[in-house]
Scaffold this active site. Structure first.
Site, PDB file in Angstrom:
ATOM      1  N   TYR A 198      -2.254  -0.607  10.935  1.00  0.00           N
ATOM      2  CA  TYR A 198      -2.336  -1.258   9.618  1.00  0.00           C
ATOM      3  C   TYR A 198      -1.108  -0.942   8.780  1.00  0.00           C
ATOM      4  CZ  TYR A 198      -3.447  -1.660   4.638  1.00  0.00           C
ATOM      5  OH  TYR A 198      -3.376  -1.933   3.291  1.00  0.00           O
ATOM      6  N   THR A 217       0.826  -1.212   0.000  1.00  0.00           N
ATOM      7  CA  THR A 217       0.000   0.000   0.000  1.00  0.00           C
ATOM      8  C   THR A 217       0.858   1.259   0.000  1.00  0.00           C
ATOM      9  OG1 THR A 217      -1.552   1.231   1.377  1.00  0.00           O
ATOM     10  CG2 THR A 217      -0.104  -0.263   2.532  1.00  0.00           C
ATOM     11  N   ASP A 218       0.266   2.350  -0.460  1.00  0.00           N
ATOM     12  CA  ASP A 218       0.969   3.638  -0.368  1.00  0.00           C
ATOM     13  C   ASP A 218       1.013   4.153   1.071  1.00  0.00           C
ATOM     14  OD1 ASP A 218      -1.730   4.316  -0.077  1.00  0.00           O
ATOM     15  OD2 ASP A 218      -1.737   5.846  -1.655  1.00  0.00           O
ATOM     16  N   GLU A 219       0.193   3.546   1.964  1.00  0.00           N
ATOM     17  CA  GLU A 219       0.143   4.057   3.341  1.00  0.00           C
ATOM     18  C   GLU A 219       1.456   3.852   4.090  1.00  0.00           C
ATOM     19  OE1 GLU A 219      -3.373   3.315   5.598  1.00  0.00           O
ATOM     20  OE2 GLU A 219      -4.673   3.576   3.879  1.00  0.00           O
ATOM     21  N   LYS A 223       1.962  -3.359   7.372  1.00  0.00           N
ATOM     22  CA  LYS A 223       2.284  -3.534   5.945  1.00  0.00           C
ATOM     23  C   LYS A 223       3.743  -3.120   5.696  1.00  0.00           C
ATOM     24  CE  LYS A 223      -0.103  -4.623   2.972  1.00  0.00           C
ATOM     25  NZ  LYS A 223      -0.518  -5.950   2.416  1.00  0.00           N
TER      26      LYS A 223
HETATM   27  P1  NAD Z   1      -9.851  -7.385   1.804  1.00  0.00           P
HETATM   28  O1  NAD Z   1      -9.901  -7.081   3.260  1.00  0.00           O
HETATM   29  O2  NAD Z   1     -11.041  -7.102   0.963  1.00  0.00           O
HETATM   30  O3  NAD Z   1      -9.493  -8.930   1.585  1.00  0.00           O
HETATM   31  C1  NAD Z   1      -8.511  -9.584   2.332  1.00  0.00           C
HETATM   32  C2  NAD Z   1      -8.613 -11.079   2.050  1.00  0.00           C
HETATM   33  O4  NAD Z   1      -7.566 -11.730   2.771  1.00  0.00           O
HETATM   34  C3  NAD Z   1      -9.937 -11.698   2.501  1.00  0.00           C
HETATM   35  O5  NAD Z   1     -10.424 -12.590   1.527  1.00  0.00           O
HETATM   36  C4  NAD Z   1      -9.561 -12.441   3.774  1.00  0.00           C
HETATM   37  O6  NAD Z   1     -10.390 -13.569   4.037  1.00  0.00           O
HETATM   38  C5  NAD Z   1      -8.128 -12.840   3.465  1.00  0.00           C
HETATM   39  N1  NAD Z   1      -7.338 -13.057   4.689  1.00  0.00           N
HETATM   40  C6  NAD Z   1      -7.244 -12.224   5.761  1.00  0.00           C
HETATM   41  N2  NAD Z   1      -6.443 -12.784   6.694  1.00  0.00           N
HETATM   42  C7  NAD Z   1      -6.018 -13.963   6.187  1.00  0.00           C
HETATM   43  C8  NAD Z   1      -5.161 -14.984   6.674  1.00  0.00           C
HETATM   44  N3  NAD Z   1      -4.590 -14.901   7.903  1.00  0.00           N
HETATM   45  N4  NAD Z   1      -4.927 -16.061   5.902  1.00  0.00           N
HETATM   46  C9  NAD Z   1      -5.514 -16.173   4.677  1.00  0.00           C
HETATM   47  N5  NAD Z   1      -6.345 -15.244   4.174  1.00  0.00           N
HETATM   48  C10 NAD Z   1      -6.587 -14.147   4.922  1.00  0.00           C
HETATM   49  O7  NAD Z   1      -8.560  -6.620   1.276  1.00  0.00           O
HETATM   50  P2  NAD Z   1      -8.316  -5.848  -0.117  1.00  0.00           P
HETATM   51  O8  NAD Z   1      -8.841  -4.487   0.011  1.00  0.00           O
HETATM   52  O9  NAD Z   1      -8.727  -6.719  -1.233  1.00  0.00           O
HETATM   53  O10 NAD Z   1      -6.722  -5.744  -0.081  1.00  0.00           O
HETATM   54  C11 NAD Z   1      -5.918  -6.802  -0.605  1.00  0.00           C
HETATM   55  C12 NAD Z   1      -4.459  -6.426  -0.459  1.00  0.00           C
HETATM   56  O11 NAD Z   1      -4.207  -5.209  -1.161  1.00  0.00           O
HETATM   57  C13 NAD Z   1      -4.022  -6.177   0.978  1.00  0.00           C
HETATM   58  O12 NAD Z   1      -2.726  -6.713   1.139  1.00  0.00           O
HETATM   59  C14 NAD Z   1      -4.014  -4.661   1.113  1.00  0.00           C
HETATM   60  O13 NAD Z   1      -3.068  -4.262   2.071  1.00  0.00           O
HETATM   61  C15 NAD Z   1      -3.602  -4.260  -0.280  1.00  0.00           C
HETATM   62  N6  NAD Z   1      -4.060  -2.938  -0.739  1.00  0.00           N
HETATM   63  C16 NAD Z   1      -5.389  -2.597  -0.648  1.00  0.00           C
HETATM   64  C17 NAD Z   1      -5.810  -1.378  -1.160  1.00  0.00           C
HETATM   65  C18 NAD Z   1      -7.275  -0.957  -1.102  1.00  0.00           C
HETATM   66  O14 NAD Z   1      -7.590   0.175  -1.437  1.00  0.00           O
HETATM   67  N7  NAD Z   1      -8.199  -1.816  -0.719  1.00  0.00           N
HETATM   68  C19 NAD Z   1      -4.891  -0.495  -1.732  1.00  0.00           C
HETATM   69  C20 NAD Z   1      -3.538  -0.868  -1.791  1.00  0.00           C
HETATM   70  C21 NAD Z   1      -3.145  -2.102  -1.302  1.00  0.00           C
HETATM   71  O1  DAU Z   2      -4.197   3.909   0.345  1.00  0.00           O
HETATM   72  C1  DAU Z   2      -4.408   2.538   0.231  1.00  0.00           C
HETATM   73  C2  DAU Z   2      -5.277   2.060   1.377  1.00  0.00           C
HETATM   74  O2  DAU Z   2      -6.596   2.511   1.090  1.00  0.00           O
HETATM   75  C3  DAU Z   2      -5.255   0.552   1.554  1.00  0.00           C
HETATM   76  O3  DAU Z   2      -3.960   0.155   1.914  1.00  0.00           O
HETATM   77  C4  DAU Z   2      -6.251   0.113   2.631  1.00  0.00           C
HETATM   78  O4  DAU Z   2      -6.293  -1.298   2.702  1.00  0.00           O
HETATM   79  C5  DAU Z   2      -7.619   0.639   2.253  1.00  0.00           C
HETATM   80  O5  DAU Z   2      -8.547   0.326   3.277  1.00  0.00           O
HETATM   81  C6  DAU Z   2      -7.581   2.151   2.033  1.00  0.00           C
HETATM   82  O6  DAU Z   2      -7.345   2.840   3.283  1.00  0.00           O
HETATM   83  P1  DAU Z   2      -8.127   4.197   3.671  1.00  0.00           P
HETATM   84  O7  DAU Z   2      -8.121   4.320   5.131  1.00  0.00           O
HETATM   85  O8  DAU Z   2      -7.628   5.340   2.865  1.00  0.00           O
HETATM   86  O9  DAU Z   2      -9.606   3.804   3.097  1.00  0.00           O
HETATM   87  P2  DAU Z   2     -11.061   4.010   3.719  1.00  0.00           P
HETATM   88  O10 DAU Z   2     -12.031   3.639   2.654  1.00  0.00           O
HETATM   89  O11 DAU Z   2     -11.206   3.390   5.056  1.00  0.00           O
HETATM   90  O12 DAU Z   2     -11.133   5.592   3.917  1.00  0.00           O
HETATM   91  C7  DAU Z   2     -10.940   6.491   2.839  1.00  0.00           C
HETATM   92  C8  DAU Z   2     -11.000   7.900   3.391  1.00  0.00           C
HETATM   93  O13 DAU Z   2     -12.349   8.174   3.813  1.00  0.00           O
HETATM   94  C9  DAU Z   2     -10.134   8.116   4.611  1.00  0.00           C
HETATM   95  O14 DAU Z   2      -9.601   9.437   4.584  1.00  0.00           O
HETATM   96  C10 DAU Z   2     -11.090   7.974   5.779  1.00  0.00           C
HETATM   97  C11 DAU Z   2     -12.402   8.477   5.202  1.00  0.00           C
HETATM   98  N1  DAU Z   2     -13.629   7.856   5.743  1.00  0.00           N
HETATM   99  C12 DAU Z   2     -13.713   6.501   5.764  1.00  0.00           C
HETATM  100  C13 DAU Z   2     -14.841   5.867   6.258  1.00  0.00           C
HETATM  101  C14 DAU Z   2     -14.927   4.365   6.313  1.00  0.00           C
HETATM  102  C15 DAU Z   2     -14.691   8.645   6.148  1.00  0.00           C
HETATM  103  O15 DAU Z   2     -14.623   9.888   6.101  1.00  0.00           O
HETATM  104  N2  DAU Z   2     -15.805   8.021   6.621  1.00  0.00           N
HETATM  105  C16 DAU Z   2     -15.936   6.674   6.711  1.00  0.00           C
HETATM  106  O16 DAU Z   2     -16.977   6.176   7.200  1.00  0.00           O
END
Ligand code: NAD
Ligand code: DAU
Length: 358
Positions: free
Chosen positions: A162, A137-139, A166
């Site tokens: 989180y 992630t970019d975080e 990561k």
């Molecule tokens: P998600 O939470 O939707 O899915 C996570 C999956 O991992 C689920 O299917 C869950 O059952 C599985 N999982 C969790 N713990 C596990 C374990 N111990 N063993 C096996 N499986 C397990 O997540 P996502 O949003 O699809 O993110 C996927 C990946 O991409 C993550 O590594 C996250 O850090 C990264 N990422 C997410 C975003 C985003 O915006 N969602 C952005 C950048 C990177």
């Molecule tokens: O940047 C990549 C990341 O993006 C991933 O690594 C994470 O897995 C993914 O969850 C996401 O993280 P964020 O915290 O940025 O996403 P989220 O959707 O939780 O929140 C997006 C923005 O919106 C953040 O600034 C918080 C805000 N927010 C979120 C929720 C859930 C609100 O204002 N209200 C809300 O109820």
């Protein structure tokens, strides 16, 4: 000719993992695919409806931290490629319960690295084209002020449990490259949105609440900035890095699409008003927006410089933001059964803890 791979995808029942499994089945149907997922609250077999088990696709329910199960799988299957999505992914949950993030994101990644190292250094398995692609992630880079971008050379500065977990996993992956020569790659992507995203994340939560006339919680002043990318574009980038990336390298992936949260929320409201007309109250859905207490340690701004992946691999996003949000809103409207099944008892409990009666 394309190399035929045996790919272990972890977390393939989550949001991005499921989109990636679908992309691989469509674009690399000859590859053998093993999807390993623990099926936590975020994992959902319904995300893969239509993907049939058979010689080219198999699902395994297991925890990536279960060393015996992972080593057994590597012994049983000629895995030459790992695409590691599995993680605890939600920042708010990491604030209220960090332990699972340490277990899965750090120890789970370590377990996978160890299994790959042992397996690929054994006789017959190291064919010079193995790949361990870690999805990050970019975080990990922390929080930006008004200026600047995250580059691959930006120092890590994670600020939530989180992102710290990561960051730790990224460091382990790089350590395995430098110490053991494991052919690792890392992608650091910005915020994804699109089909199959669990409604704890901003965009699907807003769509779901707006459809049910519930308040739309915006943290703090709503001016925090994220760089949004359509999930299909992310998955295409992952495939490019997997096939053509240089081992040992990290690739930033982003949408070049910075938006304040309040802009995202109002856009979703306006699209729903256009699609469905005004609700019975006669008020636009924007009237549901409620500013709530800020997230602890809330990062202010993320913005990716994706020059490396564009110049080295020719990748760039194809889906514009308005188009992508419209596609996403339409997907949620058309898949209300999917939504109803995931907002079950445990989701309701989570929602009450996070947002109270709102
Ligand atoms: P998600 O939470 O939707 O899915 C996570 C999956 O991992 C689920 O299917 C869950 O059952 C599985 N999982 C969790 N713990 C596990 C374990 N111990 N063993 C096996 N499986 C397990 O997540 P996502 O949003 O699809 O993110 C996927 C990946 O991409 C993550 O590594 C996250 O850090 C990264 N990422 C997410 C975003 C985003 O915006 N969602 C952005 C950048 C990177
Ligand atoms: O940047 C990549 C990341 O993006 C991933 O690594 C994470 O897995 C993914 O969850 C996401 O993280 P964020 O915290 O940025 O996403 P989220 O959707 O939780 O929140 C997006 C923005 O919106 C953040 O600034 C918080 C805000 N927010 C979120 C929720 C859930 C609100 O204002 N209200 C809300 O109820």
């Amino acid at each position: 000719m394309q190399k035929t791979r045996t790919v272990l995808v972890t977390g393939g029942c989550g949001f991005i993992g499921a989109n990636f499994v679908r992309l691989l089945r469509a674009k690399r149907p000859e590859w053998r695919l093993i999807n390993l997922d623990k099926l936590t609250y975020a994992g959902n077999l319904n995300n893969l409806t239509g993907i049939a088990e058979g010689p080219e696709y198999r699902f395994v329910r297991a925890d990536i931290g279960d060393a015996a199960a992972i080593e057994e799988l590597f012994a049983a299957e000629p895995i030459d490629t790992v695409v590691h999505f599995a993680a605890e992914s939600h920042v708010d949950r990491s604030i209220t319960g960090p332990a699972a993030f340490i277990a899965t994101n750090i120890n789970g990644t370590f377990t996978l690295l160890e299994a790959a190292r042992k397996s690929w250094s054994g006789a017959g398995r190291q064919d010079g084209d193995s790949r361990f692609l870690h999805i990050s992630t970019d975080e990990v880079y922390g929080s930006l002020g008004a200026e600047g971008y995250f580059r691959e050379t930006t120092a890590y500065d994670p600020r939530s449990p989180y992102s710290a977990s990561k960051a730790a996993s990224d460091h382990l992956v790089n350590a395995y490259f430098h110490t053991y020569g494991l052919p690792t790659l890392i992608t650091n992507c910005s915020n994804n949105y699109g089909p199959y995203q669990f409604p704890e994340k901003l965009i699907p939560l807003i769509i779901h609440n707006a459809l049910h006339g519930r308040s739309l919680p915006v943290y703090g002043d709503g001016r925090n900035i994220r760089d949004w990318l359509y999930v299909g574009d992310h998955c295409e980038a992952v495939l490019e890095v997997l096939e053509r990336g240089v081992p040992g390298r990290s690739y930033n992936i982003g949408g070049n699409n910075e938006k304040m949260n309040i802009e995202v929320v109002t856009l979703v409201c306006d699209i729903l008003d256009r699609r469905l007309g005004l609700p019975a109250t006669g008020m636009t859905r924007r009237s549901l927006i409620t500013f709530v207490k800020d997230r602890l340690g809330h990062d202010r701004r993320y913005a990716i410089d994706a020059t490396r992946i564009r110049e080295e691999l020719g990748w760039q996003p194809q889906v514009g933001f308005e188009q992508g949000i419209e596609m996403t809103v339409d997907w949620y409207l058309a898949n209300q059964e999917w939504v109803a099944a995931v907002v079950d008892g445990s989701y309701q409990e989570y929602y009450r803890t996070m947002y109270g009666g709102n």
